[in-house]
Design an enzyme around this catalytic site. Structure first.
Site, short mmCIF file in Angstrom:
data_model
loop_
_atom_site.label_atom_id
_atom_site.label_comp_id
_atom_site.label_asym_id
_atom_site.label_seq_id
_atom_site.Cartn_x
_atom_site.Cartn_y
_atom_site.Cartn_z
N ASN A 78 0.84 -1.20 0.00
CA ASN A 78 0.00 0.00 0.00
C ASN A 78 0.88 1.25 0.00
O ASN A 78 2.05 1.19 0.38
CB ASN A 78 -1.00 0.03 1.18
CG ASN A 78 -0.67 -0.98 2.25
OD1 ASN A 78 0.17 -0.73 3.10
ND2 ASN A 78 -1.30 -2.14 2.18
N THR A 121 -8.16 -1.12 -1.15
CA THR A 121 -7.95 -2.52 -0.78
C THR A 121 -8.32 -3.41 -1.97
O THR A 121 -9.02 -2.98 -2.88
CB THR A 121 -8.81 -2.87 0.47
OG1 THR A 121 -8.47 -4.17 0.90
CG2 THR A 121 -10.30 -2.81 0.17
N THR A 158 -7.28 0.87 1.81
CA THR A 158 -6.54 -0.29 2.29
C THR A 158 -6.71 -0.49 3.79
O THR A 158 -6.78 0.49 4.56
CB THR A 158 -5.03 -0.16 1.96
OG1 THR A 158 -4.34 -1.16 2.68
CG2 THR A 158 -4.48 1.19 2.35
N SER A 159 -6.75 -1.75 4.22
CA SER A 159 -6.91 -2.01 5.66
C SER A 159 -5.62 -1.70 6.42
O SER A 159 -5.64 -1.56 7.64
CB SER A 159 -7.29 -3.48 5.87
OG SER A 159 -6.29 -4.31 5.33
N GLU A 160 -4.50 -1.58 5.70
CA GLU A 160 -3.22 -1.32 6.38
C GLU A 160 -2.91 0.17 6.49
O GLU A 160 -1.81 0.55 6.88
CB GLU A 160 -2.07 -2.04 5.65
CG GLU A 160 -2.07 -3.53 5.92
CD GLU A 160 -0.80 -4.21 5.41
OE1 GLU A 160 0.03 -4.57 6.25
OE2 GLU A 160 -0.65 -4.37 4.20
N HIS A 174 4.54 0.66 1.52
CA HIS A 174 4.70 -0.64 2.18
C HIS A 174 4.62 -1.74 1.12
O HIS A 174 3.78 -1.70 0.23
CB HIS A 174 3.59 -0.84 3.22
CG HIS A 174 3.44 -2.27 3.62
ND1 HIS A 174 4.48 -2.99 4.19
CD2 HIS A 174 2.40 -3.15 3.51
CE1 HIS A 174 4.07 -4.24 4.42
NE2 HIS A 174 2.82 -4.36 4.01
N HIS A 231 6.38 -6.08 0.03
CA HIS A 231 6.95 -7.34 0.52
C HIS A 231 8.11 -7.79 -0.38
O HIS A 231 8.04 -8.87 -0.97
CB HIS A 231 5.89 -8.45 0.54
CG HIS A 231 4.60 -8.05 1.19
ND1 HIS A 231 3.37 -8.52 0.77
CD2 HIS A 231 4.33 -7.23 2.25
CE1 HIS A 231 2.42 -8.02 1.52
NE2 HIS A 231 2.97 -7.22 2.42
N HIS A 288 6.79 -10.19 7.87
CA HIS A 288 5.78 -9.52 7.05
C HIS A 288 6.39 -8.83 5.82
O HIS A 288 6.25 -9.30 4.71
CB HIS A 288 5.01 -8.53 7.92
CG HIS A 288 3.90 -7.83 7.20
ND1 HIS A 288 2.91 -7.14 7.86
CD2 HIS A 288 3.61 -7.70 5.88
CE1 HIS A 288 2.07 -6.63 6.99
NE2 HIS A 288 2.48 -6.95 5.77
ZN LIG Z 1 1.77 -6.13 3.97
#
Ligand SMILES: [Zn+2]
Length: 350
Positions: A110, A125, A154-156, A175, A177, A237
């Protein structure tokens, strides 16, 4: 004869403050000129103008900064403005780059940009970061309440917002990964230092412990590290970064960290001792870092403390061992002896 317009002609025109709408209608555009015009239109920058230095500038921010208390009509007008459209395009561009570099998977990752006192533009999201459209973006306040945007935020987002609340200088957050960096996050380990200048100057990496993604607790643990770090490994994460410049700069931290983690893993496999820069050389890089306004917990440390890589298994260690300084303190035995001698001398004087 019809005039031929190249990309360079258009760039020169913009640099002089000209408007592309003034180009001759019968002009023949070269392929690169067409690409440039398409790009300008896509970014909502067909009206891009140049300042007196000849540098192209983007549409200006609202004269009065908006906040969560601004009337809904003003927030809507902002959300649909050319200025905001430009920011939405920047988020889409960064999302595409994250996906192309395999830094995100599924709907992961996000991005957020601060756009007012306590409001931010952010990604929705359930959308791949590689295929977002400007109209997918959301406008939220710093508590996560959504004001504008057809999709749900987004939930984050809470983690991004907690970074912005904690760090007034944070104008953008990213953010994702990325696999090599996330490998270090799973190991719960900051990558070893003193190996590559780019990493030392632009990234300042810390590790936050694991908590359920999207919870306020996760956001707090990350935000607590942002005084000294601009890039946080989130255990088990991924990674989150913030920038005091712009969203592309926040994204660059990801590129720099991921390239670094990948490089040192290759180095570790070569089977020869690593060469590291000296603490004095690192000190020079940290001076540059400080002048750029980038935080680092090593600012102000002694040279011998700069390259401490004890956690790194292949064994990268500082080339200077810490100087052992004499303990400064009061030894009771010595103190008692001094007192006894003083007492004897005083007794003779009386
Ligand atoms: Zn994440």
């Amino acid at each position: 004869m019809k005039p031929v317009i190249s990309a360079k002609d258009i760039e020169d025109l913009l640099a002089k403050g000209g408007d592309v709408k003034g180009l001759p209608e019968d002009a023949i555009l070269t392929p690169s000129a067409k690409d440039l015009l398409r790009d300008l239109v896509r970014r909502g920058r067909a009206d891009t103008f140049a300042n007196s230095n000849g540098r192209a500038t983007t549409p200006e921010a609202p004269a009065i900064p908006l906040s969560s208390q601004s009337p809904k009509s003003e927030l809507d007008a902002f959300f649909n403005s050319v200025y905001c459209r430009n920011l939405k395009d920047q988020i889409c561009d960064v999302g595409r780059r994250l996906w192309q570099r395999a830094y995100v998977d599924g709907n992961g990752g996000n991005i957020a940009i601060r756009v007012g006192e306590d409001i931010a533009l952010c990604t929705p999201t359930l959308v791949s970061k590689g295929f977002m459209k400007p109209e997918d973006m959301c406008l939220v306040d710093f508590e996560g309440n959504q004001f504008c945007g057809a999709r749900n935020r987004t939930s984050e987002i809470l983690m991004h917002l907690q970074i912005m609340k904690r760090q007034p200088r944070a104008v953008a957050t990213v953010h994702c990964h990325p696999p090599y960096s996330t490998g270090f996050a799973v190991a719960g380990m900051v990558p070893p230092t003193c190996m590559i200048p780019e990493y030392e100057v632009f990234a300042s990496v810390g590790v936050a412990p694991y908590r359920t993604p999207g919870t306020p607790e996760m956001g707090k643990l990350v935000a607590d590290l942002t005084d000294k770090h601009n890039t946080i490994l989130m255990a088990n994460h991924g990674v989150v970064s913030w920038s005091h410049n712009n969203v592309e700069d926040a994204y660059f931290k990801m590129e720099i960290l991921e390239a670094y983690c990948r490089t040192i893993l290759v180095t570790a496999q070569l089977g020869v001792p690593h060469k590291t820069m000296s603490p004095a050389q690192l000190q020079d890089l940290l001076k540059i870092k400080q002048s750029l306004g980038i935080p680092d917990p090593r600012h102000g440390l002694r040279e011998c403390e700069l390259c401490d890589n004890d956690e790194w298994r292949p064994g990268v260690t500082c080339t200077i061992s810490p100087k052992v300084e004499p303990e400064v303190g009061i030894d009771p035995e010595v103190e008692a002896a001094v007192q006894a001698i003083t007492d004897q001398i005083m007794a003779k004087l009386i």
